[in-house]
Scaffold this active site. Structure first.
Site, PDB file in Angstrom:
ATOM      1  N   GLY A  19      77.952  46.590  50.137  1.00 44.83           N
ATOM      2  CA  GLY A  19      76.421  45.829  50.005  1.00 44.83           C
ATOM      3  C   GLY A  19      76.394  45.323  48.631  1.00 44.83           C
ATOM      4  N   SER A  22      74.260  41.233  46.685  1.00 42.84           N
ATOM      5  CA  SER A  22      72.999  40.774  46.095  1.00 42.84           C
ATOM      6  C   SER A  22      72.278  42.229  45.575  1.00 42.84           C
ATOM      7  CB  SER A  22      71.975  40.034  47.146  1.00 42.84           C
ATOM      8  OG  SER A  22      71.486  40.922  47.930  1.00 42.84           O
ATOM      9  N   GLY A  23      71.140  42.134  44.929  1.00 37.85           N
ATOM     10  CA  GLY A  23      70.571  43.115  44.123  1.00 37.85           C
ATOM     11  C   GLY A  23      71.240  44.033  43.591  1.00 37.85           C
ATOM     12  N   ILE A  24      71.063  45.431  43.758  1.00 37.58           N
ATOM     13  CA  ILE A  24      71.714  46.576  43.000  1.00 37.58           C
ATOM     14  C   ILE A  24      73.321  46.547  43.022  1.00 37.58           C
ATOM     15  CG2 ILE A  24      71.957  49.101  42.842  1.00 37.58           C
ATOM     16  CD1 ILE A  24      68.914  49.113  44.020  1.00 37.58           C
ATOM     17  N   TYR A 156      63.775  54.817  57.504  1.00 36.21           N
ATOM     18  CA  TYR A 156      64.363  54.585  56.490  1.00 36.21           C
ATOM     19  C   TYR A 156      64.620  55.749  55.468  1.00 36.21           C
ATOM     20  CZ  TYR A 156      65.646  52.554  52.076  1.00 36.21           C
ATOM     21  OH  TYR A 156      66.269  52.143  50.721  1.00 36.21           O
TER      22      TYR A 156
END
Length: 255
Positions: A19, A22-24, A156
């Protein structure tokens, strides 16, 4: 946010970050490469992976794959094994979730969220285990939601509580191996994933302000700040840590 200058805390190490388009995940990949690592990144969308590779620039290979699919994980690890034969850092970061309150939760959403966050995390680690050796670090991305109640986010949140227990139980399973496993739990962080999720509600600005008002530090986090904690867990600086959880949340879940 200011970035720490490049160093060599991961010199010669090989990392996988799921993952990381993008992002973290992307911020961590950039930081790991800057610290001397060779990094494999994964994601489901090739266009975003290509853009991430361009941003990272060097010492990176992107492999498209969905961690909820066993065949995709097998492919990811076959590429790594062919090129490097081992991993020093396994950052199981990929995750997903939707806002659905009790009474409106769908079977499809449940299956998707648990499929990625729980099943995907489990088999990402299990299938990567043969490539790890003594001294290796496994990092699982948790969340403050795994420790707190969050409106319309119970599915979640439940997956992140499961991830937290994975680290506790796997630390016991891995006893004597020299492999450590820890959880990195961010609070609200300004990532495309969170911003898109909040935008879908039509209340992005209000929600972000609410996160800021709730956190003692009075703001949401930046991906680079979470990446700094990931670097600590990936490096030998955390050599006496396993089964632990580090919160990088502006104090959100600490009060």
């Amino acid at each position: 946010m200011s970035n720490t200058q490049n160093g060599n805390r991961l010199q010669g190490k090989v990392a996988l970050i799921t993952g990381a388009n993008s992002g973290i995940g992307l911020a961590s990949a950039k930081r790991f490469v800057a610290e001397g690592a060779y990094v494999y990144i994964t994601g489901r969308r090739q266009e975003q992976l290509d853009q991430a590779m361009a941003e990272i620039g060097e010492n990176v290979t992107a492999i498209r794959g969905d961690i909820s699919k066993i065949a995709d994980l097998d492919h990811i690890y076959s590429v790594i094994k062919a090129k490097h034969e081992h991993l020093d850092i396994l950052f199981a970061n990929a995750g997903s979730g939707n806002l659905e309150p009790l009474g409106k939760i769908t079977e499809a959403d449940f299956d998707q969220t648990f499929g990625v966050n729980v099943k995907g995390t489990l088999f990402t680690v299990q299938k990567g285990l043969p490539l790890l050796k003594s001294g290796s670090s496994i990092i699982l991305t948790g969340s403050t939601t795994g420790s707190k109640g969050t409106a319309a986010f119970s599915v979640y949140s439940a997956t992140k509580a499961a991830v937290r227990n994975f680290a506790r139980s796997w630390a016991v399973d891995l006893k004597g191996s020299g492999i450590r496993v820890n959880v990195l739990s961010p609070g609200a962080t300004s990532t495309p994933g969170l911003l898109d999720l909040l935008d879908s509600t039509g209340f992005q600005t209000q929600a972000l302000q609410g996160f800021s008002d709730t956190a003692p530090l009075g703001r949401v986090g930046a991906p680079e700040e979470i990446a700094s904690a990931a670097l600590f867990l990936a490096s030998d600086d955390s050599s006496y840590m396993t089964g632990s959880e580090i919160f990088v949340d502006g104090g959100l879940a600490q009060i």
